[in-house]
Design a protein around this motif. Structure first.
Motif, PDB file in Angstrom:
ATOM      1  N   ILE A 124       2.948 -10.078  -3.483  1.00 39.64           N
ATOM      2  CA  ILE A 124       2.034  -8.955  -3.302  1.00 39.64           C
ATOM      3  C   ILE A 124       2.549  -7.730  -4.293  1.00 39.64           C
ATOM      4  CG2 ILE A 124       1.548  -7.271  -1.462  1.00 39.64           C
ATOM      5  CD1 ILE A 124       2.343  -9.318   0.897  1.00 39.64           C
ATOM      6  N   ARG A 125       1.609  -7.402  -4.962  1.00 39.51           N
ATOM      7  CA  ARG A 125       1.912  -6.276  -5.768  1.00 39.51           C
ATOM      8  C   ARG A 125       1.339  -4.930  -5.246  1.00 39.51           C
ATOM      9  NH1 ARG A 125       4.188  -9.232  -9.858  1.00 39.51           N
ATOM     10  NH2 ARG A 125       3.178 -10.950 -10.304  1.00 39.51           N
ATOM     11  N   ASP A 126       0.401  -4.848  -4.393  1.00 43.53           N
ATOM     12  CA  ASP A 126      -0.009  -3.589  -3.823  1.00 43.53           C
ATOM     13  C   ASP A 126       0.626  -3.031  -2.918  1.00 43.53           C
ATOM     14  OD1 ASP A 126      -1.847  -1.456  -3.512  1.00 43.53           O
ATOM     15  OD2 ASP A 126      -3.532  -3.062  -2.783  1.00 43.53           O
ATOM     16  N   PRO A 127       1.110  -1.722  -3.266  1.00 46.39           N
ATOM     17  CA  PRO A 127       2.144  -1.048  -2.110  1.00 46.39           C
ATOM     18  C   PRO A 127       1.366  -0.819  -0.649  1.00 46.39           C
ATOM     19  CG  PRO A 127       2.153   0.089  -4.127  1.00 46.39           C
ATOM     20  CD  PRO A 127       1.129  -1.051  -4.477  1.00 46.39           C
ATOM     21  N   THR A 128      -0.116  -0.680  -0.900  1.00 49.32           N
ATOM     22  CA  THR A 128      -0.966  -0.246   0.327  1.00 49.32           C
ATOM     23  C   THR A 128      -0.919  -1.289   1.403  1.00 49.32           C
ATOM     24  OG1 THR A 128      -3.050  -0.909  -0.740  1.00 49.32           O
ATOM     25  CG2 THR A 128      -2.121   1.279  -1.101  1.00 49.32           C
ATOM     26  N   VAL A 129      -0.716  -2.620   0.768  1.00 46.58           N
ATOM     27  CA  VAL A 129      -0.733  -3.876   1.849  1.00 46.58           C
ATOM     28  C   VAL A 129       0.497  -3.788   2.378  1.00 46.58           C
ATOM     29  CG1 VAL A 129      -0.540  -6.115   1.729  1.00 46.58           C
ATOM     30  CG2 VAL A 129      -1.986  -5.297   0.054  1.00 46.58           C
ATOM     31  N   PHE A 133       4.883  -2.131   6.680  1.00 45.75           N
ATOM     32  CA  PHE A 133       5.883  -3.231   7.144  1.00 45.75           C
ATOM     33  C   PHE A 133       7.386  -2.648   7.523  1.00 45.75           C
ATOM     34  CE2 PHE A 133       4.227  -7.268   4.791  1.00 45.75           C
ATOM     35  CZ  PHE A 133       2.835  -7.177   4.911  1.00 45.75           C
ATOM     36  N   PRO A 134       8.041  -3.323   8.343  1.00 43.65           N
ATOM     37  CA  PRO A 134       9.345  -2.867   8.698  1.00 43.65           C
ATOM     38  C   PRO A 134      10.271  -2.870   7.564  1.00 43.65           C
ATOM     39  CG  PRO A 134       8.574  -4.482  10.219  1.00 43.65           C
ATOM     40  CD  PRO A 134       7.490  -4.463   9.149  1.00 43.65           C
ATOM     41  N   MET A 135      11.130  -2.034   7.226  1.00 45.24           N
ATOM     42  CA  MET A 135      12.014  -1.838   6.204  1.00 45.24           C
ATOM     43  C   MET A 135      12.983  -3.285   5.915  1.00 45.24           C
ATOM     44  SD  MET A 135      12.470  -0.008   3.701  1.00 45.24           S
ATOM     45  CE  MET A 135      11.781   1.551   3.912  1.00 45.24           C
ATOM     46  N   ASP A 136      13.175  -3.640   6.861  1.00 49.55           N
ATOM     47  CA  ASP A 136      14.183  -4.774   6.762  1.00 49.55           C
ATOM     48  C   ASP A 136      13.290  -5.960   6.156  1.00 49.55           C
ATOM     49  OD1 ASP A 136      12.648  -5.009   9.395  1.00 49.55           O
ATOM     50  OD2 ASP A 136      14.273  -6.384  10.190  1.00 49.55           O
ATOM     51  N   LEU A 137      12.009  -6.104   6.637  1.00 49.34           N
ATOM     52  CA  LEU A 137      11.326  -7.122   6.150  1.00 49.34           C
ATOM     53  C   LEU A 137      10.706  -6.773   4.498  1.00 49.34           C
ATOM     54  CD1 LEU A 137       9.562  -9.575   6.371  1.00 49.34           C
ATOM     55  CD2 LEU A 137       7.627  -8.053   6.981  1.00 49.34           C
ATOM     56  N   LEU A 138      10.576  -5.593   4.368  1.00 50.24           N
ATOM     57  CA  LEU A 138      10.286  -5.099   2.921  1.00 50.24           C
ATOM     58  C   LEU A 138      11.825  -5.566   1.983  1.00 50.24           C
ATOM     59  CD1 LEU A 138       8.365  -1.659   3.329  1.00 50.24           C
ATOM     60  CD2 LEU A 138       7.550  -4.185   2.449  1.00 50.24           C
ATOM     61  N   ARG A 139      13.005  -5.361   2.637  1.00 51.71           N
ATOM     62  CA  ARG A 139      14.335  -5.700   1.909  1.00 51.71           C
ATOM     63  C   ARG A 139      14.375  -6.994   1.642  1.00 51.71           C
ATOM     64  NH1 ARG A 139      17.112  -2.545   5.223  1.00 51.71           N
ATOM     65  NH2 ARG A 139      16.861  -0.731   4.379  1.00 51.71           N
ATOM     66  N   ALA A 140      13.842  -7.886   2.541  1.00 51.53           N
ATOM     67  CA  ALA A 140      14.009  -9.250   2.557  1.00 51.53           C
ATOM     68  C   ALA A 140      12.949  -9.940   1.421  1.00 51.53           C
ATOM     69  CB  ALA A 140      13.753 -10.025   3.823  1.00 51.53           C
ATOM     70  N   MET A 141      11.816  -9.306   1.393  1.00 50.42           N
ATOM     71  CA  MET A 141      10.897  -9.837   0.578  1.00 50.42           C
ATOM     72  C   MET A 141      10.973  -9.172  -1.064  1.00 50.42           C
ATOM     73  SD  MET A 141       7.480  -9.631   3.338  1.00 50.42           S
ATOM     74  CE  MET A 141       6.358  -9.079   1.989  1.00 50.42           C
ATOM     75  N   SER A 142      11.246  -8.011  -1.038  1.00 46.55           N
ATOM     76  CA  SER A 142      11.127  -7.262  -2.443  1.00 46.55           C
ATOM     77  C   SER A 142      12.328  -7.991  -3.393  1.00 46.55           C
ATOM     78  CB  SER A 142      11.708  -5.940  -2.262  1.00 46.55           C
ATOM     79  OG  SER A 142      13.096  -5.860  -2.396  1.00 46.55           O
ATOM     80  N   SER A 145      16.393  -5.610  -3.637  1.00 41.67           N
ATOM     81  CA  SER A 145      16.347  -5.351  -2.218  1.00 41.67           C
ATOM     82  C   SER A 145      17.132  -4.128  -2.067  1.00 41.67           C
ATOM     83  CB  SER A 145      17.357  -6.143  -1.459  1.00 41.67           C
ATOM     84  OG  SER A 145      18.660  -6.342  -2.204  1.00 41.67           O
ATOM     85  N   SER A 146      17.544  -3.413  -3.105  1.00 38.22           N
ATOM     86  CA  SER A 146      17.990  -2.074  -3.134  1.00 38.22           C
ATOM     87  C   SER A 146      17.033  -0.892  -3.203  1.00 38.22           C
ATOM     88  CB  SER A 146      19.044  -1.716  -4.199  1.00 38.22           C
ATOM     89  OG  SER A 146      18.437  -1.728  -5.576  1.00 38.22           O
ATOM     90  N   GLN A 147      15.722  -1.291  -3.564  1.00 35.84           N
ATOM     91  CA  GLN A 147      14.697  -0.643  -3.659  1.00 35.84           C
ATOM     92  C   GLN A 147      13.324  -1.182  -2.915  1.00 35.84           C
ATOM     93  OE1 GLN A 147      14.032   0.238  -7.768  1.00 35.84           O
ATOM     94  NE2 GLN A 147      15.428   2.031  -7.798  1.00 35.84           N
ATOM     95  N   PRO A 148      13.296  -1.317  -1.779  1.00 37.66           N
ATOM     96  CA  PRO A 148      12.226  -2.239  -0.680  1.00 37.66           C
ATOM     97  C   PRO A 148      11.071  -1.483  -0.958  1.00 37.66           C
ATOM     98  CG  PRO A 148      13.947  -0.922   0.593  1.00 37.66           C
ATOM     99  CD  PRO A 148      14.424  -0.878  -0.734  1.00 37.66           C
ATOM    100  N   GLY A 149      11.168  -0.349  -1.258  1.00 37.86           N
ATOM    101  CA  GLY A 149       9.712   0.384  -1.453  1.00 37.86           C
ATOM    102  C   GLY A 149       8.609  -0.119  -2.787  1.00 37.86           C
ATOM    103  N   ARG A 150       9.675  -0.259  -3.326  1.00 41.67           N
ATOM    104  CA  ARG A 150       8.925  -0.746  -4.840  1.00 41.67           C
ATOM    105  C   ARG A 150       8.698  -2.438  -4.851  1.00 41.67           C
ATOM    106  NH1 ARG A 150      11.711   2.089  -9.688  1.00 41.67           N
ATOM    107  NH2 ARG A 150       9.536   1.174 -10.684  1.00 41.67           N
ATOM    108  N   ILE A 161      11.306 -14.427   7.424  1.00 40.33           N
ATOM    109  CA  ILE A 161      10.207 -13.564   6.617  1.00 40.33           C
ATOM    110  C   ILE A 161       8.851 -14.045   7.268  1.00 40.33           C
ATOM    111  CG2 ILE A 161       8.868 -13.451   4.533  1.00 40.33           C
ATOM    112  CD1 ILE A 161      11.505 -13.622   2.776  1.00 40.33           C
ATOM    113  N   HIS A 162       8.853 -15.432   7.477  1.00 36.61           N
ATOM    114  CA  HIS A 162       7.609 -15.681   8.288  1.00 36.61           C
ATOM    115  C   HIS A 162       7.459 -15.381   9.561  1.00 36.61           C
ATOM    116  CE1 HIS A 162       5.438 -18.748  10.654  1.00 36.61           C
ATOM    117  NE2 HIS A 162       4.708 -18.843   9.549  1.00 36.61           N
ATOM    118  N   ARG A 163       8.442 -15.315  10.394  1.00 40.66           N
ATOM    119  CA  ARG A 163       8.251 -14.784  11.726  1.00 40.66           C
ATOM    120  C   ARG A 163       8.090 -13.130  11.673  1.00 40.66           C
ATOM    121  NH1 ARG A 163      13.298 -13.942  14.666  1.00 40.66           N
ATOM    122  NH2 ARG A 163      13.965 -15.452  13.188  1.00 40.66           N
TER     123      ARG A 163
END
Length: 166
Positions: A124-129, A133-142, A145-150, A161-163
């Protein structure tokens, strides 16, 4: 009666374990797979005695009534489904050839599902999508991981991640 209650108990426990496996990642998958195969074999070997099949189809058990008759009819049907009503040549062909082919295809299918699940990745490249999402999920997916918002963010079939994602 105790045979039937044991069967019901085994099936209910097994169904509960399967449900836990579906909704949680707490079970060790290697142990669960081994346990699953053992339980499947146990369910299949309940009806693998030629002498029991001959006994339940004999005249000695024709006078049963009520629940015993229902249980006996179920056992007769299960033995029929296992191929005991077939001629000997067809029965051997079923168990030697077709059951072997079926188990090989089941094994191949499980392997393909496992490998496809492990390889799956969606980026996923679009931040609006991902903005809600919760911050811990973004950290796991990014990717960082030090910048989960990007981004970019990778969705995988990892249980955590799936759950959270679903």
């Amino acid at each position: 009666e105790s045979l039937e209650s044991s069967r019901v108990l085994l099936e209910s426990v097994w169904n509960s374990v399967n449900l836990i496996n579906i909704v949680s990642d707490k079970l060790d998958m290697d142990r669960f797979t081994v346990l699953s195969k053992r339980a499947e074999r146990a369910f299949l070997t309940r009806y693998d005695s030629r002498s029991v099949h001959e006994f339940i189809n004999s005249d000695k058990v024709n006078n049963v009534t009520g629940e015993d008759k229902v249980l006996l009819d179920r056992y007769k049907l299960e033995y029929k489904n296992q191929g005991y009503e077939l001629p000997e040549k067809k029965y051997l062909e079923l168990n030697a050839n077709w059951m072997k082919r079926l188990s090989e295809n089941q094994r191949d299918y499980r392997f393909k599902i496992t490998s496809a699940t492990q390889r799956f990745r969606h980026v996923i490249r679009d931040p609006t999508v991902v903005r809600e999402f919760p911050m811990d999920l973004l950290r796991a997916m990014s990717a960082d991981s030090s910048q989960p918002g990007r981004g970019p963010w990778s969705v995988t079939m990892h249980p955590y991640i799936h759950r959270k994602f679903m």
